[in-house]
Design an enzyme around this catalytic site. Structure first.
Site, short mmCIF file in Angstrom:
data_model
loop_
_atom_site.label_atom_id
_atom_site.label_comp_id
_atom_site.label_asym_id
_atom_site.label_seq_id
_atom_site.Cartn_x
_atom_site.Cartn_y
_atom_site.Cartn_z
N GLY A 122 0.84 -1.33 0.07
CA GLY A 122 -0.06 0.02 0.25
C GLY A 122 1.26 1.17 0.19
CB CYS A 123 0.20 4.62 -1.13
SG CYS A 123 -1.83 4.88 -0.50
CE1 TYR A 124 -1.50 8.32 3.92
CE2 TYR A 124 -3.35 6.84 3.97
CZ TYR A 124 -2.75 7.86 4.23
OH TYR A 124 -4.15 8.92 3.76
#
Length: 853
Positions: free
Chosen positions: A664-666
């Site tokens: 995921g990005c976070y």
């Protein structure tokens, strides 16, 4: 006498009201966690269980063994044989122990006996139990009682597990096929001739713990009684588990002379002498012989543990264990000169584990020269998984006490308790010993447990045993403190445990990891073109990935699937005229059968892609690879999916993987920012994360409503966010994450507060750690300043900066930025595609818009 203890070694754990996810927690003292009830199996529960395990052993031990146990297929973790008395007397404790394993994703094969209960029932029926050669004679009446008792006890255990949120499946028949052992002599007693694995495998595949009885059947269907120990051994031969566990009331094998529990038996070294002992007779001798015969047919990594149910977690997840561990091992070999090492290359390989030699401060040849001029004794097993060298006399030593100069162990050496065998052998030969360990050594608690006393200074710990004279102890400490008279820190010595004394004025602590252990893979090994199918291309990530593939020298899009855009022309792709299609499961299966595609990319919402993955996998001899951009497989425990964060995970694993889960990005930015600090963290890091509204996707909601976001900041999912769980899992350390959405379109900013040991590191030292850790990583930039989100938008990397340490010197604040659509999703996906298909890792990633320091 001077005595030191590591904090946490003497535990008194009280876990009242630990978490709302527990419906019942009973106070636990020492190492035992007696009774914990779980309502359901989820990541939050797993995380809590791991935290509880950390109170049994060190975090390093728990993570090490979890990784070890999940490295094989689920049915190869452990076979656990449960004595019948335990179900009667310790059912809550047994169920709690099995629930712990289940909630961390481990599936032991459980087989139980029912001897005491059968005797009681037979007595009530007026039937006198009859034994011949220790085997119960089983006539028709006895078999009726045996069968009834097995079913009753099996149901008791299954029911207790289900109440704790554990899916358990009773398997009371269909596993063991047998012939009559001796029909005339023992009647309905069987000798197992084969094991049917299918019911067990089906149970585990469905997510259920298999709970077996030791009843067997003839080809005609006649039930036969089989000794539960024998049945457990046959299961072990079939499944070849890492652990075979026998749970009994004594908790191990007791030495008949000393009355003490034997902690470990190395069969190759001790078996013949053990059988000659006067106290080894009757059932004890039979059990040792059976275990010896069993382990001869299993890999050397397999072992048998005989323990009490209360100690199951301690046995499985700590180096010290709890009961009696029996393994084949190897014979230990002692050598007093270099000429006695028959294989010099094997010796060199063992010495290369030494941190000082690995760092280049000392060469193997130089150390061998030191040994030539010393009186030493070495200890090792045959393959030198563990090598210990005790220097008895050395011209540089002013203290007349032997020094444990090297203690080098592979991971297998620690896991299989070879280290204990070696150290016990050393103690037999040397009644006094000292050694030095770096305070950051992950095995520090083990060294404390082997010592009588210790003294710490300058980032190193001096240990000793067998020295009772306070004057000698004072002299030893003085010599260590001065760092010269005993040459303890002399670079001419080995010092596997030590590094040179720090002579800088500000800090006396040696730093952890420096060089990047996972350097980038740049060179391509594949010069052929590859075709990509993109499933779910309507979202922002899909659109960015299409642009990247359009500029890639070797990749071509073949299919782009979107239900909403079906039939429309694909915009932004110039290599070919592509029209969106709405591919169904049947279509994907046909495409896979035609071998048209080298890489499938799933850009679908969470919880959607499983049918598509299964369709691809259902094709015999499927050759394509899969990358999933959702969170569906980021928590995979089967070992089939590789987590694709190249800068932190093994690039070689990504290269070899058939299925890759894109982070995921976070989670990508958070892990990159926190990972180098893991050795220094003292508590839970807190992450205040803010994302542009593109992170909320294209489906309308308040989090991507521009009017609602104007002059606004929206907090959401402030606990247990999916990325909090993802970061915690892959960092191996719990983090707290608080996400927010802001009014800009793309880009993420993390402000991260990390608790560290007071006075341990300066801001400059921390920045150096990051620069050296990410040296050569083209998509990671280390900055002295705090990065701002506007500079990361449209860039293909992560920027980490600030490195602010508070005035109390116990907290570090780091800022990290990332473009959530690029390095947070599409760029990272392309990195993984490149690695998996054999292209240059950065092929197709525009280097003119890579963030640079």
């Amino acid at each position: 006498m001077i005595k030191n203890y590591v904090g946490g070694l003497k535990r008194n754990l009280n876990v009242k009201n630990l978490s709302s996810s527990f419906s019942k927690v009973v106070v636990s003292n020492g190492y035992k966690i007696n009774y914990v009830q779980f309502p359901s199996r989820n990541y939050s529960t797993r995380s809590t269980v791991v935290q509880l395990l950390n109170n049994i052993g060190s975090k390093r031990e728990v993570e090490q063994y979890l990784k070890y146990f999940t490295s094989v297929s689920q049915q190869q973790f452990a076979v656990i044989k449960v004595g019948g008395a335990i179900i009667t007397q310790q059912l809550p404790e047994l169920a709690s122990c099995l629930a712990f394993l289940y909630h961390v994703g481990l599936y032991p094969i459980v087989l139980h006996g029912t001897g005491p209960q059968i005797n009681e029932l037979l007595e009530n029926e007026g039937v006198e139990p009859e034994y011949i050669d220790g085997i119960r004679v089983t006539d028709g009446k006895t078999m009726e009682v045996v069968r009834s008792c097995f079913l009753e006890q099996n149901l008791k255990l299954v029911t207790a597990l289900e109440k704790m949120g554990v899916h358990a499946r009773p398997i009371t028949a269909g596993v063991f096929n047998a012939d009559y052992l001796d029909k005339d002599k023992y009647q309905l007693v069987g000798k197992i001739n084969s094991v049917n694995k299918s019911p067990v495998e089906a149970s585990i595949e469905a997510g259920y713990l298999p709970i077996l009885t030791s009843l067997a059947e003839t080809p005609s269907g006649q039930l036969l009684n089989v000794n539960a120990d024998v049945a457990a051994g046959e299961l072990a031969r079939e499944f070849e588990p890492l652990k075979i566990v026998y749970l009994n009331e004594k908790g191990g094998i007791i030495n008949g002379e000393s009355g003490e529990k034997i902690s470990a038996i190395n069969l190759d070294e001790e078996y013949e002498d053990l059988l000659k002992q006067s106290w080894v007779k009757y059932g004890t001798k039979l059990k040792i012989k059976e275990i010896h015969d069993l382990l001869q047919h299993l890999p050397r990594s397999s072992s048998v543990a005989i323990i009490n149910v209360d100690d199951l977690q301690k046995e499985l997840f700590t180096d010290s264990g709890a009961g009696t561990l029996i393994r084949r091992g190897y014979k230990l070999i002692n050598r007093n000169s270099l000429t006695e090492f028959g294989n010099p290359d094997l010796l060199r390989s063992a010495l290369l584990r030494d941190p000082e030699i690995k760092s280049g401060k000392l060469s193997v040849a130089s150390y061998l020269k030191i040994l030539e001029n010393s009186s030493f004794k070495s200890y090792g097993d045959e393959p030198l998984e563990v090598l210990a060298i005790v220097i008895d006399k050395n011209e540089n030593q002013s203290i007349d006490i032997p020094k444990l100069d090297k203690f080098l162990s592979s991971k297998n050496g620690w896991l299989n308790n070879v280290t204990d065998n070696i150290f016990n052998s050393i103690k037999k030969d040397f009644n006094q010993l000292y050694w030095i360990v770096n305070e950051n050594d992950s095995n520090l608690p083990w060294y404390f447990s082997k010592s009588d006393g210790s003294f710490s200074k300058n980032g190193e710990i001096l240990f000793w045993y067998g020295i009772e004279d306070t004057e000698t102890i004072s002299q030893l400490i003085k010599s260590f403190d001065q760092g010269s008279s005993s040459s303890l820190s002399n670079t001419k010595e080995s010092g596997v445990f030590s590094s040179p004394v720090q002579r800088r004025g500000l800090h006396t602590r040696s730093l952890h990891t420096t060089k990047n252990p996972n350097p980038p893979v740049i060179e391509a090994t594949n010069d052929k073109r590859s075709k990509v199918a993109l499933i779910g291309a309507r979202g922002y990530t899909g659109q960015n990935l299409i642009k990247l593939i359009d500029n890639h020298p070797k990749l071509d899009l073949k299919y782009v699937s979107s239900r909403e855009l079906n039939g429309q022309k694909l915009q932004g792709y110039n290599k070919d005229n592509i029209v969106y299609s709405n591919l169904q499961v049947e279509d994907i299966k046909k495409i896979e059968e035609s071998n048209e595609i080298e890489m499938w990319v799933m850009a679908l919402p969470n919880g959607v892609c499983k049918p598509f993955v299964e369709a691809i996998e259902s094709v015999k001899n499927s050759k394509s690879k899969i990358i999933d951009l959702s969170a569906d497989y980021r928590f995979d425990t089967t070992g089939e999916w590789v987590y694709g964060l190249p800068e932190l995970q093994s690039r070689s694993q990504i290269q070899q993987a058939k299925k890759i889960s894109n982070p995921g990005c976070y989670a990508t930015a958070g892990q990159v920012a926190i990972a180098p600090m893991i050795p220094y963290i003292t508590s839970t890091p807190s992450i205040f994360g803010i994302s542009g509204y593109s992170g909320a996707g294209t489906k309308p909601s308040p989090k991507n409503d521009i009017k609602y976001l104007s002059n606004n900041l929206i907090p959401y999912s402030l606990t247990d966010h999916i990325h909090e769980k993802e970061m915690s899992k892959h960092l191996g350390h719990q983090v707290a994450f608080m996400p927010h959405v802001a009014q800009w379109f793309q880009g993420i900013s993390h402000t991260i507060s990390i608790p560290i040991e007071k006075g341990s590191l300066s801001s400059r030292e921390i920045r150096n750690i990051y620069q050296e850790r990410y040296q050569g990583e083209k998509l990671i930039t280390i900055s002295g300043e705090a990065p701002v989100v506007r500079d990361i938008s449209g860039k293909h990397g992560v920027v980490v900066g600030a490195f602010a340490v508070n005035s109390n010197e116990d907290r570090l604040v780091i800022v990290a930025t990332i473009d959530n659509l690029l390095k947070g999703a599409a760029t990272q996906c392309l990195q993984n595609i490149n690695l998996a298909l054999g292209y240059g890792e950065y092929d197709g990633i525009p280097t003119d818009v890579v963030i640079r320091g």
